[in-house]
Design a protein around this motif. Structure first.
Motif, PDB file in Angstrom:
ATOM      1  N   SER A 411       1.580 -13.094 -10.090  1.00 15.50           N
ATOM      2  CA  SER A 411       0.184 -13.035 -10.882  1.00 15.50           C
ATOM      3  C   SER A 411      -0.083 -11.582 -11.242  1.00 15.50           C
ATOM      4  CB  SER A 411      -0.904 -13.632  -9.878  1.00 15.50           C
ATOM      5  OG  SER A 411      -0.996 -12.722  -8.815  1.00 15.50           O
ATOM      6  N   GLY A 412       0.462 -10.618 -10.791  1.00  9.03           N
ATOM      7  CA  GLY A 412       0.269  -9.180 -11.142  1.00  9.03           C
ATOM      8  C   GLY A 412      -0.908  -8.567 -10.172  1.00  9.03           C
ATOM      9  N   ILE A 413      -1.276  -9.468  -9.097  1.00 14.96           N
ATOM     10  CA  ILE A 413      -2.638  -9.067  -8.425  1.00 14.96           C
ATOM     11  C   ILE A 413      -2.303  -9.006  -7.149  1.00 14.96           C
ATOM     12  CG2 ILE A 413      -5.004  -9.743  -7.457  1.00 14.96           C
ATOM     13  CD1 ILE A 413      -4.919 -11.416 -10.318  1.00 14.96           C
ATOM     14  N   VAL A 414      -2.670  -7.850  -6.262  1.00  9.09           N
ATOM     15  CA  VAL A 414      -2.676  -7.684  -4.993  1.00  9.09           C
ATOM     16  C   VAL A 414      -3.669  -7.250  -4.271  1.00  9.09           C
ATOM     17  CG1 VAL A 414      -1.777  -5.162  -5.349  1.00  9.09           C
ATOM     18  CG2 VAL A 414      -0.934  -6.489  -3.333  1.00  9.09           C
ATOM     19  N   LYS A 415      -4.116  -7.573  -2.944  1.00 12.01           N
ATOM     20  CA  LYS A 415      -5.343  -7.080  -2.317  1.00 12.01           C
ATOM     21  C   LYS A 415      -4.960  -6.059  -1.237  1.00 12.01           C
ATOM     22  CE  LYS A 415      -8.437 -10.198  -1.594  1.00 12.01           C
ATOM     23  NZ  LYS A 415      -8.948 -11.366  -0.804  1.00 12.01           N
ATOM     24  N   ILE A 416      -5.448  -5.021  -1.050  1.00 12.49           N
ATOM     25  CA  ILE A 416      -5.328  -3.930  -0.179  1.00 12.49           C
ATOM     26  C   ILE A 416      -6.558  -4.042   0.796  1.00 12.49           C
ATOM     27  CG2 ILE A 416      -4.982  -1.390   0.225  1.00 12.49           C
ATOM     28  CD1 ILE A 416      -2.826  -2.805  -1.588  1.00 12.49           C
ATOM     29  N   SER A 417      -6.206  -4.067   2.268  1.00 12.10           N
ATOM     30  CA  SER A 417      -7.188  -3.991   3.228  1.00 12.10           C
ATOM     31  C   SER A 417      -7.041  -2.766   3.867  1.00 12.10           C
ATOM     32  CB  SER A 417      -6.527  -5.247   4.257  1.00 12.10           C
ATOM     33  OG  SER A 417      -6.714  -6.326   3.731  1.00 12.10           O
ATOM     34  N   LEU A 418      -8.122  -2.086   3.842  1.00  8.32           N
ATOM     35  CA  LEU A 418      -8.267  -0.871   4.405  1.00  8.32           C
ATOM     36  C   LEU A 418      -8.854  -0.831   6.054  1.00  8.32           C
ATOM     37  CD1 LEU A 418     -10.490   0.795   1.685  1.00  8.32           C
ATOM     38  CD2 LEU A 418      -8.227   1.273   2.284  1.00  8.32           C
ATOM     39  N   PRO A 419      -8.785   0.109   6.754  1.00  7.40           N
ATOM     40  CA  PRO A 419      -9.275  -0.009   8.367  1.00  7.40           C
ATOM     41  C   PRO A 419     -10.887  -0.459   8.100  1.00  7.40           C
ATOM     42  CG  PRO A 419      -8.165   2.064   7.801  1.00  7.40           C
ATOM     43  CD  PRO A 419      -8.369   1.581   6.572  1.00  7.40           C
ATOM     44  N   ASP A 420     -10.981  -1.275   9.245  1.00  7.46           N
ATOM     45  CA  ASP A 420     -12.182  -2.053   9.284  1.00  7.46           C
ATOM     46  C   ASP A 420     -13.534  -1.160   9.490  1.00  7.46           C
ATOM     47  OD1 ASP A 420     -11.727  -1.288  12.078  1.00  7.46           O
ATOM     48  OD2 ASP A 420     -11.607  -3.302  12.795  1.00  7.46           O
ATOM     49  N   TYR A 421     -13.113   0.024   9.883  1.00  6.83           N
ATOM     50  CA  TYR A 421     -14.345   1.201   9.955  1.00  6.83           C
ATOM     51  C   TYR A 421     -14.454   2.081   8.546  1.00  6.83           C
ATOM     52  CZ  TYR A 421     -10.103   4.362  10.318  1.00  6.83           C
ATOM     53  OH  TYR A 421      -8.985   5.119  10.187  1.00  6.83           O
ATOM     54  N   PHE A 422     -13.762   1.562   7.692  1.00  7.87           N
ATOM     55  CA  PHE A 422     -13.961   2.370   6.325  1.00  7.87           C
ATOM     56  C   PHE A 422     -15.363   2.668   6.050  1.00  7.87           C
ATOM     57  CE2 PHE A 422     -14.020   2.858   1.772  1.00  7.87           C
ATOM     58  CZ  PHE A 422     -12.939   4.057   1.562  1.00  7.87           C
ATOM     59  N   ALA A 423     -16.082   1.394   5.826  1.00  8.06           N
ATOM     60  CA  ALA A 423     -17.472   1.643   5.241  1.00  8.06           C
ATOM     61  C   ALA A 423     -18.373   2.310   6.223  1.00  8.06           C
ATOM     62  CB  ALA A 423     -17.941   0.030   5.261  1.00  8.06           C
ATOM     63  N   ALA A 424     -18.096   2.282   7.332  1.00 12.77           N
ATOM     64  CA  ALA A 424     -18.876   3.263   8.399  1.00 12.77           C
ATOM     65  C   ALA A 424     -18.653   4.628   8.342  1.00 12.77           C
ATOM     66  CB  ALA A 424     -18.681   2.254   9.712  1.00 12.77           C
ATOM     67  N   ALA A 425     -17.406   4.970   7.619  1.00 15.92           N
ATOM     68  CA  ALA A 425     -16.990   6.328   7.963  1.00 15.92           C
ATOM     69  C   ALA A 425     -17.107   6.853   6.446  1.00 15.92           C
ATOM     70  CB  ALA A 425     -15.585   6.459   8.653  1.00 15.92           C
ATOM     71  N   ASN A 426     -17.154   6.409   5.627  1.00  9.50           N
ATOM     72  CA  ASN A 426     -16.874   6.824   3.952  1.00  9.50           C
ATOM     73  C   ASN A 426     -17.774   6.493   3.069  1.00  9.50           C
ATOM     74  OD1 ASN A 426     -13.833   7.859   4.512  1.00  9.50           O
ATOM     75  ND2 ASN A 426     -14.043   5.898   5.429  1.00  9.50           N
ATOM     76  N   ALA A 427     -17.843   7.170   2.175  1.00  8.38           N
ATOM     77  CA  ALA A 427     -18.824   6.897   0.943  1.00  8.38           C
ATOM     78  C   ALA A 427     -18.159   7.405  -0.311  1.00  8.38           C
ATOM     79  CB  ALA A 427     -20.130   7.416   1.132  1.00  8.38           C
ATOM     80  N   GLU A 428     -18.586   6.937  -1.444  1.00  9.55           N
ATOM     81  CA  GLU A 428     -18.240   7.245  -3.029  1.00  9.55           C
ATOM     82  C   GLU A 428     -16.550   7.425  -2.967  1.00  9.55           C
ATOM     83  OE1 GLU A 428     -20.184  11.114  -3.775  1.00  9.55           O
ATOM     84  OE2 GLU A 428     -22.115  10.550  -2.872  1.00  9.55           O
ATOM     85  N   PRO A 429     -15.926   6.277  -3.082  1.00 12.39           N
ATOM     86  CA  PRO A 429     -14.542   6.315  -2.949  1.00 12.39           C
ATOM     87  C   PRO A 429     -14.221   6.692  -4.252  1.00 12.39           C
ATOM     88  CG  PRO A 429     -15.248   4.074  -2.804  1.00 12.39           C
ATOM     89  CD  PRO A 429     -16.487   5.000  -2.537  1.00 12.39           C
ATOM     90  N   SER A 430     -12.832   7.069  -4.365  1.00 11.69           N
ATOM     91  CA  SER A 430     -12.060   7.151  -5.803  1.00 11.69           C
ATOM     92  C   SER A 430     -10.611   6.784  -5.508  1.00 11.69           C
ATOM     93  CB  SER A 430     -12.236   8.558  -6.539  1.00 11.69           C
ATOM     94  OG  SER A 430     -11.467   9.723  -5.501  1.00 11.69           O
ATOM     95  N   TYR A 431      -9.918   6.397  -6.633  1.00 11.82           N
ATOM     96  CA  TYR A 431      -8.581   5.529  -6.561  1.00 11.82           C
ATOM     97  C   TYR A 431      -7.662   6.438  -7.252  1.00 11.82           C
ATOM     98  CZ  TYR A 431     -12.076   1.843  -5.322  1.00 11.82           C
ATOM     99  OH  TYR A 431     -13.091   1.400  -4.716  1.00 11.82           O
ATOM    100  N   GLN A 432      -6.467   6.118  -6.882  1.00 16.02           N
ATOM    101  CA  GLN A 432      -5.367   6.949  -7.531  1.00 16.02           C
ATOM    102  C   GLN A 432      -4.155   5.923  -7.776  1.00 16.02           C
ATOM    103  OE1 GLN A 432      -4.271  10.760  -7.067  1.00 16.02           O
ATOM    104  NE2 GLN A 432      -2.085  10.560  -7.566  1.00 16.02           N
ATOM    105  N   LEU A 433      -3.717   5.366  -8.810  1.00 18.47           N
ATOM    106  CA  LEU A 433      -2.534   4.150  -8.749  1.00 18.47           C
ATOM    107  C   LEU A 433      -1.544   4.839  -9.686  1.00 18.47           C
ATOM    108  CD1 LEU A 433      -4.608   1.038  -9.422  1.00 18.47           C
ATOM    109  CD2 LEU A 433      -4.018   2.088  -7.411  1.00 18.47           C
ATOM    110  N   THR A 434      -0.086   4.432  -9.029  1.00 16.67           N
ATOM    111  CA  THR A 434       1.005   5.046  -9.688  1.00 16.67           C
ATOM    112  C   THR A 434       2.052   3.845  -9.690  1.00 16.67           C
ATOM    113  OG1 THR A 434       0.829   7.429  -9.035  1.00 16.67           O
ATOM    114  CG2 THR A 434       2.853   6.546  -9.782  1.00 16.67           C
ATOM    115  N   PRO A 435       2.487   3.356 -11.114  1.00 15.44           N
ATOM    116  CA  PRO A 435       3.443   2.128 -10.958  1.00 15.44           C
ATOM    117  C   PRO A 435       4.662   2.810 -10.708  1.00 15.44           C
ATOM    118  CG  PRO A 435       2.840   2.731 -13.093  1.00 15.44           C
ATOM    119  CD  PRO A 435       1.837   3.558 -12.324  1.00 15.44           C
ATOM    120  N   ILE A 436       5.832   2.097 -10.047  1.00 17.81           N
ATOM    121  CA  ILE A 436       7.113   2.391  -9.718  1.00 17.81           C
ATOM    122  C   ILE A 436       8.014   1.417 -10.413  1.00 17.81           C
ATOM    123  CG2 ILE A 436       8.752   3.059  -7.816  1.00 17.81           C
ATOM    124  CD1 ILE A 436       6.454   3.634  -6.040  1.00 17.81           C
TER     125      ILE A 436
END
Length: 583
Positions: A411-436
């Motif tokens: 389908s071209g779709i993939v889900k990424i799971s972050l550590p379960d503490y991510f929301a408690a320790a982070n804010a204002e995320p930004s993303y970087q994607l590179t196709p291989i």
């Protein structure tokens, strides 16, 4: 006017012809003869500065004033009032006549004045006290006192040729909280000298033993066993050498394996009393120089080593070195530990280096560096000859980075799971994607929610992803409230303005550095002269002979009388008995 001028000429002709002057008489019987029935002679009154200086008296013909010049001192500058004549090197006071009562009576004297009446000599001759016509005490011309020996070369010299300690000091009053011994030294010699010269003496032999037992008879008191106070501007209050400091160090000096100073504190636990601490050493310094300065002049030895291996309960904290330096933020810095070395300022490690929860260097607040943050390891391909160094990425924000590689499905779709503490320790995320292996650019189809996000791209494509997030845990927010991490550009405190963190980077001298300390730099430059070697205090052979030949009672007689404080007596006597047994 002519009349007076004529008389003046006659006066000088008379002086030059007869070399005699008469005042109040026409028949002078000396070079100067003054006669009066109702007037006296007024000698010049001056204020002498000290007895060894001619000033303020001057020679009108220039040069030194003549010997026998007479003046009257007015009593200022702590010099007694009276007539003084110049003796060539100092002013000498004219003594009053000695009456028949100016003597010491064998039955005692009354009406004496301590500042003027004394027993002793007025010339450079020793004062000797005898019993049975045998010399017992001598006070030499320099003020040195000898007991049991005629050659007193220190302020107090006690000759003891018997067994036991050379000196015994006892504070017998159990309610006394003063020091066991206080020695004041304001001169340029030895305040006290104790020599031990037995080459076969055991390690229990001591030049001085002070036994201050404040717990005798269930007592809980006691003051200081030893106080050493130095009021001079030169020399140390106490100086200890293991060996002879007058010769070069090495086997020819001493082969002793004992420490130069050994201090033991045998109390256990913490002190329950405010202001007291059960430390082996406590130092206080009111100057800007260090409280303690250690220097190792060997080829490969540490300056200070501290070991601690207590038996502690689980979870308790033990510290080899605890340092604290408080400061007023607007006035300066508080630096608990300063490391400055040719290669490594501070090296930290743990006894279990492989444990991930242990840190060789741990900061309880922020950490920083003027240079870069890096790691250095043995080079993986040549570990015995090379090192490999990598550096940290720096940012104007406090960021956390999470990264990984995933592959999309059909389908071209993939889900990424972050550590379960991510929301408690982070804010204002930004993303970087590179196709291989694909030219199709993937994108974030769903942003982070419940610690997950979704990527959409070409089907069956490998994608490298990274999430950069602003750190936002409670600890970070606390320190941010103190220092505002988002404020990257700040004015230096007033005490730092005009100075540089790294002055050399701007072509400035080290003296213009924020952390430059002139006193510390001086101590570093003078480190060899600070650890100076002073000439050892050695006994003249004549004094050694006097000590060996002087008759003294045996040490055992000291404790021949009954004692009520037997515990204290036994503790001292055991030392004496042990020494006699070994001899």
């Amino acid at each position: 006017m002519i009349k007076y001028f004529s008389l003046l000429i006659v006066f000088f002709l008379f002086v030059n012809t007869n070399a005699q002057v008469g005042i109040g008489t026409v028949s002078p019987e000396a070079v100067l003869d003054i006669t009066s029935e109702d007037s006296g002679l007024l000698i010049p009154r001056v204020s002498l500065t000290n007895l060894a200086t001619e000033s303020p008296v001057l020679n009108p013909q220039t040069g030194n004033i003549p010997i026998s010049t007479l003046v009257f001192h007015d009593g200022t500058n702590s010099i007694a009032t009276g007539f003084y004549y110049w003796g060539g090197t100092q002013w000498v006071r004219l003594s009053t006549s000695i009456s028949s009562g100016d003597k010491w009576d064998l039955l005692g004297n009354v009406g004496t004045v301590a500042s003027t009446n004394f027993i002793g000599t007025t010339d450079a001759v020793d004062l000797v006290l005898r019993t049975d016509n045998t010399e017992r005490v001598r006070v030499d011309a320099a003020g040195n006192v000898g007991v049991g020996g005629s050659n007193a070369f220190t302020k107090l010299f006690v000759a003891q040729t018997g067994t036991g300690n050379g000196q015994l000091i006892e504070v017998a009053n159990t309610s006394n909280n003063a020091a066991g011994q206080i020695i004041f030294h304001d001169g340029d010699g030895f305040g006290q000298y104790i020599g031990m010269s037995n080459p076969t003496a055991s390690s229990f032999s001591a030049g001085l033993v002070i036994n201050y037992n404040g717990t005798v008879n269930a007592g809980g008191g006691g003051g200081n066993a030893l106080d050493v106070q130095h009021y001079g501007n030169n020399g140390y209050a106490a100086e200890i050498f293991q060996g002879n400091p007058s010769i070069l160090p090495g086997p020819a000096n001493t082969t002793s394996e004992f420490a130069g100073l050994s201090i033991g504190q045998y109390a256990t636990g913490n002190s329950p009393t405010a202001g007291l601490v059960k430390a082996a050493i406590v130092g206080t310094n009111y100057s800007n120089d260090p409280v303690a300065l250690f220097q190792n002049l060997s080829t490969d030895g540490p300056g200070v080593e501290v070991y601690t291996s207590p038996s502690i309960a689980a979870g308790a904290l033990t510290t080899a070195i605890y340092a604290r330096a408080d400061n007023v933020p607007t006035n300066g810095f508080g630096v608990a530990i300063w490391g400055d070395a040719g290669n490594y300022g501070v090296i930290g490690g743990t006894s279990t280096n492989g444990a991930s929860s242990n840190f060789g260097l741990l900061s309880l607040t922020n950490s920083g560096a003027f240079g870069v943050k890096s790691f250095i390891i043995d080079h993986p391909t040549d570990p015995v000859n090379k090192t490999l160094r990598h550096y940290s990425i720096e940012s104007n924000e406090v960021l956390n980075i999470y990264r990984g590689t995933v592959k999309t499905g059909v389908s071209g779709i993939v889900k990424i799971s972050l550590p379960d503490y991510f929301a408690a320790a982070n804010a204002e995320p930004s993303y970087q994607l590179t196709p291989i292996g694909s030219g199709v650019t993937p994108y974030i189809s769903k942003e982070i929610n419940n610690n997950e996000f979704e990527i959409t791209g070409a089907p069956n494509t490998k994608i490298s992803w990274a999430v950069f997030a602003k750190r936002d845990d409670p600890t970070l927010r606390y320190f941010d409230s103190l220092d505002n991490f988002s404020e990257n550009e700040k004015l230096k405190p007033s005490s730092q303005r005009g100075k540089y963190f790294t002055p050399q980077a701007y072509g400035k001298s080290k003296e213009e550095g924020v952390f430059y300390n002139a006193g510390r730099e001086k101590n570093y430059e003078e480190r060899f002269s600070i650890a100076k070697s002073q000439k050892a205090a050695t006994l003249p052979q004549s004094s050694v002979n006097a000590v060996e030949n002087a008759p003294q009672p045996s040490a055992s007689k000291i404790f021949s009388a009954p004692r009520t404080d037997s515990k204290k007596g036994d503790s001292i006597k055991s030392i004496l008995d042990a020494e006699e047994h070994e001899n």
